[in-house]
Design a protein around this motif. Structure first.
Motif, mmCIF file in Angstrom:
data_model
loop_
_atom_site.group_PDB
_atom_site.id
_atom_site.type_symbol
_atom_site.label_atom_id
_atom_site.label_comp_id
_atom_site.label_asym_id
_atom_site.label_seq_id
_atom_site.Cartn_x
_atom_site.Cartn_y
_atom_site.Cartn_z
ATOM 1 N N PHE A 209 0.818 -1.210 0.000
ATOM 2 C CA PHE A 209 0.000 0.000 0.000
ATOM 3 C C PHE A 209 0.853 1.262 0.000
ATOM 4 O O PHE A 209 0.571 2.220 -0.717
ATOM 5 C CB PHE A 209 -0.922 -0.021 1.227
ATOM 6 N N ASP A 210 1.911 1.266 0.798
ATOM 7 C CA ASP A 210 2.723 2.481 0.952
ATOM 8 C C ASP A 210 3.998 2.444 0.113
ATOM 9 O O ASP A 210 4.956 3.176 0.413
ATOM 10 C CB ASP A 210 3.054 2.732 2.424
ATOM 11 N N HIS A 211 4.018 1.649 -0.956
ATOM 12 C CA HIS A 211 5.184 1.658 -1.844
ATOM 13 C C HIS A 211 5.230 2.995 -2.593
ATOM 14 O O HIS A 211 4.205 3.467 -3.108
ATOM 15 C CB HIS A 211 5.098 0.506 -2.844
ATOM 16 N N LEU B 169 -6.860 17.072 11.870
ATOM 17 C CA LEU B 169 -6.680 16.407 13.155
ATOM 18 C C LEU B 169 -6.405 14.914 13.051
ATOM 19 O O LEU B 169 -5.889 14.327 14.003
ATOM 20 C CB LEU B 169 -7.927 16.619 14.024
ATOM 21 N N ARG B 170 -6.768 14.287 11.921
ATOM 22 C CA ARG B 170 -6.610 12.836 11.809
ATOM 23 C C ARG B 170 -5.918 12.508 10.491
ATOM 24 O O ARG B 170 -5.958 13.290 9.533
ATOM 25 C CB ARG B 170 -7.964 12.130 11.910
ATOM 26 N N PRO B 171 -5.274 11.341 10.408
ATOM 27 C CA PRO B 171 -4.521 11.008 9.182
ATOM 28 C C PRO B 171 -5.404 10.901 7.945
ATOM 29 O O PRO B 171 -6.590 10.569 8.025
ATOM 30 C CB PRO B 171 -3.901 9.641 9.524
ATOM 31 N N MET B 172 -4.798 11.187 6.794
ATOM 32 C CA MET B 172 -5.373 10.936 5.479
ATOM 33 C C MET B 172 -4.444 9.961 4.760
ATOM 34 O O MET B 172 -3.220 10.045 4.915
ATOM 35 C CB MET B 172 -5.460 12.238 4.677
ATOM 36 N N PRO B 173 -4.971 9.059 3.946
ATOM 37 C CA PRO B 173 -4.093 8.065 3.308
ATOM 38 C C PRO B 173 -3.102 8.649 2.319
ATOM 39 O O PRO B 173 -2.080 8.023 2.036
ATOM 40 C CB PRO B 173 -5.071 7.103 2.621
ATOM 41 N N SER B 174 -3.372 9.858 1.785
ATOM 42 C CA SER B 174 -2.431 10.448 0.824
ATOM 43 C C SER B 174 -1.491 11.458 1.458
ATOM 44 O O SER B 174 -0.809 12.192 0.739
ATOM 45 C CB SER B 174 -3.192 11.112 -0.334
ATOM 46 N N MET B 175 -1.448 11.519 2.787
ATOM 47 C CA MET B 175 -0.392 12.321 3.411
ATOM 48 C C MET B 175 0.966 11.730 3.033
ATOM 49 O O MET B 175 1.064 10.530 2.738
ATOM 50 C CB MET B 175 -0.567 12.352 4.922
ATOM 51 N N PRO B 176 2.020 12.540 2.985
ATOM 52 C CA PRO B 176 3.317 12.040 2.512
ATOM 53 C C PRO B 176 3.794 10.821 3.295
ATOM 54 O O PRO B 176 3.614 10.736 4.519
ATOM 55 C CB PRO B 176 4.259 13.228 2.730
ATOM 56 N N LEU B 177 4.429 9.895 2.572
ATOM 57 C CA LEU B 177 5.130 8.813 3.261
ATOM 58 C C LEU B 177 6.332 9.391 3.997
ATOM 59 O O LEU B 177 6.611 9.032 5.142
ATOM 60 C CB LEU B 177 5.598 7.763 2.261
ATOM 61 N N TYR B 178 7.023 10.288 3.303
ATOM 62 C CA TYR B 178 8.199 10.959 3.862
ATOM 63 C C TYR B 178 8.660 11.994 2.857
ATOM 64 O O TYR B 178 8.127 12.076 1.747
ATOM 65 C CB TYR B 178 9.330 9.962 4.159
#
Length: 665
Positions: free
Chosen positions: A257-259, A463-472
């Motif tokens: 998922f986070d590749h 306030l809460r995570p989103m799936p498209s926030m940066p991995l890094y």
């Protein structure tokens, strides 16, 4: 409560037939309550039950089977863990269940008519290039980069790269080779795919020298692939045409998922542009929600968003393929050969969603363009983003388009490659306001005490995570740059850098950025890209550039300079500065004025005071803008405030300063 009536309201039939209503029916049993017909109830569930909402998005859009367990296995900002154990691939999702002769992508330039390619042909070209990249040694995790205009070649290159599990990054040819190098060289890429020419404003621009300069600046390259009629003039480059003509089997590699999918870049306001890394899963999920639910795209719809590959809206445009929609890739000026050019193109191609900027719409109004004369019957939504959208301009646009087209103002960022705020086919629209926070985005406005406020200006926070926030961030091994960008003020809470007001009817008023990104006509560039070529001139000691949003949709971008050895800024030096910016940064970011300043103000640690100067020029009270004790030369505060006042009066720059006006480049 406010009694103000909305400027646009969806019809009951439109609400009933919308995809977001269908999703609400699908999600209601999971939520344990009826979510149909109440957007704010749906939004509240989406942020209260993060796991339930994103699992519902996954299942509604029929993504690959996922392991049992919560969607958000570990909630943290930063560092949320999404869908552990799941695998997918962006390219596989694009082509799932899509073959045949339906149109996949349309490419248009200023001097060529629409060229359409089918899903079958798109698949063949992607498979052919993927095979070629494999033969060139590209492996999972390697970086393939592009220096390309907005055409089908950029789409093919991205999909081929993603299908291999390699990571994509691209700069449009609105950037010079030096500006592209500042971004792409960070990635230490394996392959460069570059076009030998581009077109803008009726001018064909030979990019062969830029391609060669960029190649020379990327020592890790094993190959360069040249696109264009002059491809043979790039020594040692491989031919795009040859590498995309073979028949091959497309076999996208399933990845976690986070590749890493792509690297997009910050504007470079305070230094080297930051490389923001997003993952396959987060982007796929977010864009299915964004384009499918908020913009209502369906298979076969046509999406035309005026953008360049340098801007995150290109990534959104291409993501239309995930829904079976047809992206229209337009390379050129939206106002060439006439101001109404983009509208004529939208009508000709019968687009369903058109995207542009407030700056372009303001130019249309000023030029007397009658939008109603070019209004496609197919146009369901006009998307507007890139800068603040003044209420009076939105009133004019809505009046021109009538009730059948919803004007959708959105605000988001490259950081999450989507919108935080926007609208949906079921939400009313108030001019000067964004209809609502987007689904899955836990937006609040924080006041000075770090608590939520309503009806007053506050900082936009999530306030809460989103799936498209940066991995890094790229080259940020300990995560310090990433944390510093969003979490330094409120630990564990995303602070985006926008000023907003959440109204009593749930809409959001955007007051502009609290950072110093230059954003002319929706095309972003960082101030450091301007400083590079300008401060290399022997006559220039230092420079400061800001972009100031004005009433009525205007945008003023002055460049302040100090000179060496008492040199005056005359017409000759002004033109030399403009030329340096045209060729060293971007022809679209030549300043409106070049003003000789008595000094450039800094913090005590040496950082240029771009944001405070912008606010002074806008007319904000000096006491609320900056503490004189934090400035190395506090006497300069009054000088910049005086310049802003003179500009707002329309009587030129302050007495004693040298100014030279220029067109927008």
């Amino acid at each position: 409560m406010s009694t103000r009536r909305p400027d646009w309201t969806p019809t009951p039939q439109a609400v009933e037939n919308s995809r977001i209503t269908d999703f609400a029916r699908f999600a209601s049993p999971r939520a344990g309550r009826d979510l149909v017909g109440d957007y704010h109830a749906l939004w509240a569930w989406s942020v209260d039950d993060v796991n339930g909402f994103w699992a519902a998005v996954w299942d509604y859009f029929r993504l690959p089977e996922r392991p049992a367990g919560p969607a958000l296995a570990a909630e943290a900002l930063p560092g949320g863990v999404w869908f552990p154990g799941s695998t997918l691939n962006y390219t596989a999702e694009v082509f799932r269940d899509r073959t045949g002769t339906d149109t996949a992508v349309i490419t248009v330039t200023e001097d060529t008519g629409p060229v359409a390619i089918t899903w079958h042909e798109l698949r063949r070209q992607v498979a052919s290039l993927a095979q070629a990249l494999t033969e060139l040694g590209v492996r999972m995790g390697d970086r393939v980069v592009g220096y390309l205009p907005n055409g089908v070649q950029a789409v093919v290159a991205f999909l081929a790269t993603a299908g291999l599990g390699a990571t994509w990054a691209v700069c449009g040819q609105d950037y010079t080779a030096a500006a592209a190098e500042a971004r792409l060289a960070q990635l230490r890429p394996t392959v460069l795919i570059a076009a030998t020419g581009s077109l803008h404003g009726g001018k064909h621009i030979d990019r062969r020298a830029d391609v060669q300069a960029l190649r020379d600046a990327l020592p890790t390259l094993t190959a360069t692939i040249a696109v264009g009629d002059a491809a043979g003039a790039v020594p040692g480059a491989l031919s795009w045409s040859a590498l995309t003509q073979r028949d091959a089997e497309l076999a996208p590699v399933p990845v976690p998922f986070d590749h890493p999918l792509w690297v997009v870049f910050s504007s470079g306001t305070t230094g080297r542009p930051k490389g923001i890394v997003h993952g396959h899963g987060g982007v796929v999920l977010e864009q299915l929600k964004n384009l499918g639910l908020h913009l209502g795209l369906r298979s076969g719809d046509r999406l035309l968003w005026h953008t360049t590959p340098s801007w995150m809206m290109w990534n959104v445009l291409v993501a239309g393929l995930l829904l079976g929609a047809t992206p229209v890739c337009y390379e050129g000026s939206p106002a060439y050969p006439g101001t109404d050019a983009l509208w004529r193109l939208a009508a000709r191609l019968e687009v369903n969603v058109l995207g542009t900027s407030p700056g372009y719409l303001a130019a249309c109004r000023k030029a007397g363009v009658r939008l109603a004369d070019h209004h496609p019957a197919s146009l369901e939504r006009l998307g507007v983003t890139g800068s603040a959208f003044p209420a009076d301009l939105q009133h004019w646009v809505a009046g021109e388009l009538g009730s059948r087209t919803q004007v959708v103002c959105t605000s988001g960022g490259t950081d999450v490659v989507t919108a935080f705020l926007g609208a949906a086919p079921t939400t009313p629209v108030w001019a000067g306001e964004l209809s609502a926070p987007c689904l899955g985005v836990a937006v609040e406005a924080f006041g000075p005490d770090g608590r939520p406020v309503r009806g007053e200006v506050g900082e936009l926070v999530v306030l809460r995570p989103m799936p498209s926030m940066p991995l890094y961030f790229w080259d940020d091994p300990d995560g310090s740059r990433y944390r510093g960008a969003y979490f330094d003020v409120y630990p564990g809470i995303w602070r985006h850098g926008d000023w907003i007001t959440i109204t009593d009817h749930g809409s959001v008023i955007l007051h502009g950025r609290s950072d110093a990104t230059l954003n002319r006509h929706g095309i972003r560039m960082g101030s450091s890209d301007i400083y590079g070529p300008v401060e290399q001139l022997e006559e220039i000691a230092e420079a400061l550039v800001v972009g100031v949003e004005q009433d009525g949709g205007g945008y003023w971008m002055p460049l302040f300079v100090t000179t060496t050895d008492g040199i005056d800024v005359d017409d000759v030096l002004s033109e030399k500065i403009r030329d340096a910016i045209r060729h060293g940064a971007s022809p679209r970011h030549v300043p409106d004025e070049i003003i000789q300043a008595p000094g450039i103000p800094h913090t005590r640690t040496g950082k240029k005071l771009e944001v405070p100067v912008k606010r002074l020029l806008r007319g904000e009270a000096r006491r609320s803008v900056v503490d004189p004790g934090s400035v190395d030369r506090p006497e300069l505060i009054d000088w910049y405030a005086h310049i802003g006042a003179a500009h707002r009066r329309g009587d030129g720059t302050a007495a004693g300063s040298a100014a030279s006006r220029s067109p927008n480049g």
